[in-house]
Scaffold this active site. Sequence first.
Site, mmCIF file in Angstrom:
data_model
loop_
_atom_site.group_PDB
_atom_site.id
_atom_site.type_symbol
_atom_site.label_atom_id
_atom_site.label_comp_id
_atom_site.label_asym_id
_atom_site.label_seq_id
_atom_site.Cartn_x
_atom_site.Cartn_y
_atom_site.Cartn_z
ATOM 1 N N HIS A 132 0.836 -1.193 0.000
ATOM 2 C CA HIS A 132 0.000 0.000 0.000
ATOM 3 C C HIS A 132 0.872 1.245 0.000
ATOM 4 C CE1 HIS A 132 -3.196 2.767 0.094
ATOM 5 N NE2 HIS A 132 -2.600 3.388 1.082
ATOM 6 N N TYR B 227 1.922 5.371 -2.382
ATOM 7 C CA TYR B 227 2.284 6.739 -1.978
ATOM 8 C C TYR B 227 3.700 7.086 -2.407
ATOM 9 C CZ TYR B 227 -2.079 6.395 0.396
ATOM 10 O OH TYR B 227 -3.406 6.198 0.647
ATOM 11 N N HIS C 248 -10.134 2.156 -10.541
ATOM 12 C CA HIS C 248 -9.597 3.012 -9.460
ATOM 13 C C HIS C 248 -8.141 3.381 -9.733
ATOM 14 C CE1 HIS C 248 -8.030 4.099 -5.493
ATOM 15 N NE2 HIS C 248 -7.252 3.035 -5.506
ATOM 16 N N PHE C 249 -7.322 2.377 -10.045
ATOM 17 C CA PHE C 249 -5.903 2.742 -10.042
ATOM 18 C C PHE C 249 -5.431 3.427 -11.326
ATOM 19 C CE2 PHE C 249 -5.111 -2.014 -10.679
ATOM 20 C CZ PHE C 249 -4.481 -1.944 -11.907
ATOM 21 N N HIS C 250 -6.267 3.412 -12.356
ATOM 22 C CA HIS C 250 -5.872 4.257 -13.497
ATOM 23 C C HIS C 250 -6.256 5.714 -13.263
ATOM 24 C CE1 HIS C 250 -5.071 0.392 -15.377
ATOM 25 N NE2 HIS C 250 -4.285 1.062 -16.177
ATOM 26 N N ARG D 99 -11.126 -8.572 -13.098
ATOM 27 C CA ARG D 99 -9.883 -7.965 -13.568
ATOM 28 C C ARG D 99 -8.939 -9.084 -13.993
ATOM 29 N NH1 ARG D 99 -6.317 -6.033 -8.276
ATOM 30 N NH2 ARG D 99 -4.866 -5.550 -9.931
ATOM 31 N N ARG D 100 -7.853 -8.723 -14.674
ATOM 32 C CA ARG D 100 -6.805 -9.674 -15.038
ATOM 33 C C ARG D 100 -7.326 -10.841 -15.875
ATOM 34 N NH1 ARG D 100 -3.401 -9.720 -9.324
ATOM 35 N NH2 ARG D 100 -1.998 -8.108 -9.978
HETATM 36 FE FE1 HAS Z 1 -5.692 2.582 -4.040
HETATM 37 C C1 HAS Z 1 -6.135 -0.803 -4.683
HETATM 38 C C2 HAS Z 1 -7.609 2.321 -1.228
HETATM 39 C C3 HAS Z 1 -5.063 5.882 -3.291
HETATM 40 C C4 HAS Z 1 -3.195 2.620 -6.412
HETATM 41 N N1 HAS Z 1 -4.861 1.185 -5.325
HETATM 42 C C5 HAS Z 1 -5.201 -0.137 -5.446
HETATM 43 C C6 HAS Z 1 -4.393 -0.744 -6.470
HETATM 44 C C7 HAS Z 1 -3.534 0.216 -6.940
HETATM 45 C C8 HAS Z 1 -3.833 1.432 -6.207
HETATM 46 C C9 HAS Z 1 -2.459 0.049 -7.989
HETATM 47 O O1 HAS Z 1 -8.661 0.109 0.569
HETATM 48 C C10 HAS Z 1 -4.503 -2.203 -6.945
HETATM 49 C C11 HAS Z 1 -3.464 -3.093 -6.398
HETATM 50 C C12 HAS Z 1 -3.615 -4.483 -6.961
HETATM 51 O O2 HAS Z 1 -3.058 -4.741 -8.034
HETATM 52 O O3 HAS Z 1 -4.331 -5.290 -6.360
HETATM 53 N N2 HAS Z 1 -6.274 3.868 -2.573
HETATM 54 C C13 HAS Z 1 -7.092 3.576 -1.533
HETATM 55 C C14 HAS Z 1 -7.322 4.768 -0.738
HETATM 56 C C15 HAS Z 1 -6.601 5.777 -1.332
HETATM 57 C C16 HAS Z 1 -5.949 5.193 -2.476
HETATM 58 C C17 HAS Z 1 -8.148 4.872 0.494
HETATM 59 N N3 HAS Z 1 -4.405 3.975 -4.729
HETATM 60 C C18 HAS Z 1 -4.287 5.272 -4.266
HETATM 61 C C19 HAS Z 1 -3.218 5.943 -4.939
HETATM 62 C C20 HAS Z 1 -2.687 5.015 -5.825
HETATM 63 C C21 HAS Z 1 -3.448 3.796 -5.672
HETATM 64 C C22 HAS Z 1 -2.788 7.372 -4.670
HETATM 65 C C23 HAS Z 1 -1.553 5.134 -6.760
HETATM 66 C C24 HAS Z 1 -0.778 6.165 -6.894
HETATM 67 N N4 HAS Z 1 -6.686 1.062 -3.149
HETATM 68 C C25 HAS Z 1 -7.359 1.163 -1.964
HETATM 69 C C26 HAS Z 1 -7.816 -0.182 -1.560
HETATM 70 C C27 HAS Z 1 -7.379 -1.076 -2.540
HETATM 71 C C28 HAS Z 1 -6.698 -0.266 -3.521
HETATM 72 C C29 HAS Z 1 -8.571 -0.560 -0.370
HETATM 73 C C30 HAS Z 1 -7.602 -2.609 -2.560
HETATM 74 C C31 HAS Z 1 -8.764 -2.946 -3.366
HETATM 75 C C32 HAS Z 1 -8.915 -4.431 -3.582
HETATM 76 O O4 HAS Z 1 -9.890 -4.981 -3.078
HETATM 77 O O5 HAS Z 1 -8.081 -5.058 -4.254
HETATM 78 C C33 HAS Z 1 -6.487 7.207 -0.819
HETATM 79 O O6 HAS Z 1 -5.138 7.543 -0.591
HETATM 80 C C34 HAS Z 1 -7.091 8.211 -1.755
HETATM 81 C C35 HAS Z 1 -7.062 9.616 -1.179
HETATM 82 C C36 HAS Z 1 -7.329 10.625 -2.237
HETATM 83 C C37 HAS Z 1 -8.153 11.663 -2.131
HETATM 84 C C38 HAS Z 1 -8.312 12.624 -3.281
HETATM 85 C C39 HAS Z 1 -7.751 14.005 -2.972
HETATM 86 C C40 HAS Z 1 -7.788 14.853 -4.191
HETATM 87 C C41 HAS Z 1 -6.803 15.704 -4.570
HETATM 88 C C42 HAS Z 1 -6.981 16.495 -5.837
HETATM 89 C C43 HAS Z 1 -7.452 17.880 -5.549
HETATM 90 C C44 HAS Z 1 -7.839 18.545 -6.787
HETATM 91 C C45 HAS Z 1 -7.578 19.832 -7.077
HETATM 92 C C46 HAS Z 1 -7.983 20.223 -8.446
HETATM 93 C C47 HAS Z 1 -6.849 20.750 -6.197
HETATM 94 C C48 HAS Z 1 -8.938 11.909 -0.893
HETATM 95 C C49 HAS Z 1 -5.571 15.914 -3.788
HETATM 96 C C50 HAS Z 1 -8.273 21.635 -8.639
HETATM 97 C C51 HAS Z 1 -8.261 21.905 -10.086
HETATM 98 C C52 HAS Z 1 -8.932 22.873 -10.690
HETATM 99 C C53 HAS Z 1 -8.837 23.011 -12.163
HETATM 100 C C54 HAS Z 1 -9.767 23.817 -9.962
HETATM 101 CU CU CU Z 2 -3.767 0.245 -0.791
#
Ligand code: HAS
Ligand code: CU
Length: 551
Positions: A226, A230, A377-379, A440-441
């Site tokens: 996990h 990050y 999700h991860f894309h 998937r996969r």
């Molecule tokens: Fe995830 C599965 C939970 C973030 C990547 N994740 C994956 C897998 C990958 C991945 C590759 O709890 C699959 C792994 C595999 O092959 O099995 N993930 C989360 C959670 C977050 C999260 C809670 N994941 C990421 C990030 C990744 C990533 C970052 C890659 C870089 N994920 C999971 C869970 C799984 C999972 C389970 C397992 C699922 C399963 O069953 O297999 C959090 O960190 C997300 C927090 C993000 C936010 C968004 C904040 C938004 C921001 C943008 C602000 C926008 C602005 C735009 C300022 C709260 C910062 C303004 C623009 C204007 C033009 C005005």
């Molecule tokens: Cu994770």
Amino acid sequence: MVYDPSGFELDPGQKRVIRWTLYVGYIALLAGIFHGLAQALSYARIDILGYFPGLRGYYQGLTAHGVANAIIFTFSFANGFLPLMTARATGRQLVRWLLWLSFGLLVLGNVLVIYAVVSNKASVLFTAYAPLKAHWTFYVGLALVVVSTWAASANMFITLARWRREHRGARIPLLAYISVFSYAMWDMASVPIAVSFLGLLTPWSIGILPKIDPLLTRTLFWFTGHAIVYAWLLPAYVSWYALIPRQVGGKLISDAYARMAFLLFLVLSIPTGLHHQYTDPGVSPVMKAIQGVLTFGIMVPSLATAFSIMAALEIGGRAKGGTGLLGWIRKLPWSDPSVVAQLLAMLTFVLGGATGLVNASYVMNQVVHNTTWIPGHFHMTVGSAVALTLMGVAYWLIPYLTGKGLWGSKLAVASSWIYTIGVLIFARGMISAGLEGMPRRIYRARAAYNDPAWDLGGTLTGIGGTLMFVGIVLFFVVIAMTILAGKRGGAPADVPVSETLTAPSLDGWEVHLDRIGLWVGVALLLIALAYGPFFVMYFPARFISPGFTGF
Ligand code: HAS
Ligand code: CU
């Protein structure tokens, strides 16, 4: 007084090693996208696998895609970018031999991994789950890539320590702080995977260990796995926090707030890996629940980032004459390719984060686990928040490192839009079909079982994936032409480092944010509490499974 070494120039030799480190990453990105296209089209039931010369199977291609795009691309970038940022922030040269060591290990690791994957001896996907067995060169190669990140970290720690010796009592420059914290987190996180790859899977692959413990190696993988997401994300956040505000003509609102976000990543990223194993038997539900709660904790620094960056953008938009509630958005520099790519990356990440929330929820996870929802999700996280940011950074960084002006600025802007529209269509397809149970996969184009309920989602996945492919190809046209035909003199002379509205305070509680050792200690304590009971209850390990090499 804020320390500002503007006018600092990195030694040309060091710049060259950093440039080649980044090239390794971008080449990996290019190498990986072809199978990405094949996979996306397969969900639309279009089969192009036969056009890949030398490819012996779907899982071989999917391993290449995951390893090249999610691991080699991201870490090569971080290995070049984070030390460069540390050097710029402290106004010091890096340690030359460590730069070379990091680069050499990265290349050697790549050679071994490429050998294993190309010869079809390691079609085990990027998660390397036992009892699927790969050739030892796969495990050792990936371990060497990890060691190359340690060399890059050591370079940053030494550079920062030298700066601190000369500037006693001064606050660590923010850009150096967030760069060093990114890799400090990863250094702790990467130990379990190194232990598993070198201590268990390699001896098993060579035959010294006759059988393997699948649950133990899987848990060690996710112990790192996990936090690895990050380690991919934080270099992008370094750009969002420390560079983008300047690029849009704004300022970062708070120095302490930014430091706190990275501090929370250091402390909370690692003890959450069990949310990838909610459905695994053999792990206590209590442990899963504890790490599930901590997963919600690790969303906090990202939510904080959303507010902080949005405020910085707003300051920039208003400075350029934007008025009203949202009028400032139009005034952002939408013709600057580096900014556009990163704004689109941020917008996509809102959806990436929202889907993460669903994944993290213990019960809802049962619905989406192992379906195409997850690649959906991860894309929108690694595949766009990260990948698109690293492309956006390239639009100023490659000119900065080569001294050649960016070629085809309009094409660069178009490439980011095409990629983003592509990824949104792609993810919409994967997510909706995933809710219908599309696994998937799988290579759907040749699958024995197919459900018509997956047709719409599958088709959207194919269309979106094709647009993503086109977007990245255009990115490479721009970068290749910049290197080959960019105009000398049109390149930025410096890294665009932002100012903050408030300078870091020299007294009060904020100074404790800089006590790296203390926070590493807190992180280790929390990791011990979150993972200790699992290992205490689990041992002795169960080496019961023979290997499978069904490819
Ligand atoms: Fe995830 C599965 C939970 C973030 C990547 N994740 C994956 C897998 C990958 C991945 C590759 O709890 C699959 C792994 C595999 O092959 O099995 N993930 C989360 C959670 C977050 C999260 C809670 N994941 C990421 C990030 C990744 C990533 C970052 C890659 C870089 N994920 C999971 C869970 C799984 C999972 C389970 C397992 C699922 C399963 O069953 O297999 C959090 O960190 C997300 C927090 C993000 C936010 C968004 C904040 C938004 C921001 C943008 C602000 C926008 C602005 C735009 C300022 C709260 C910062 C303004 C623009 C204007 C033009 C005005
Ligand atoms: Cu994770």
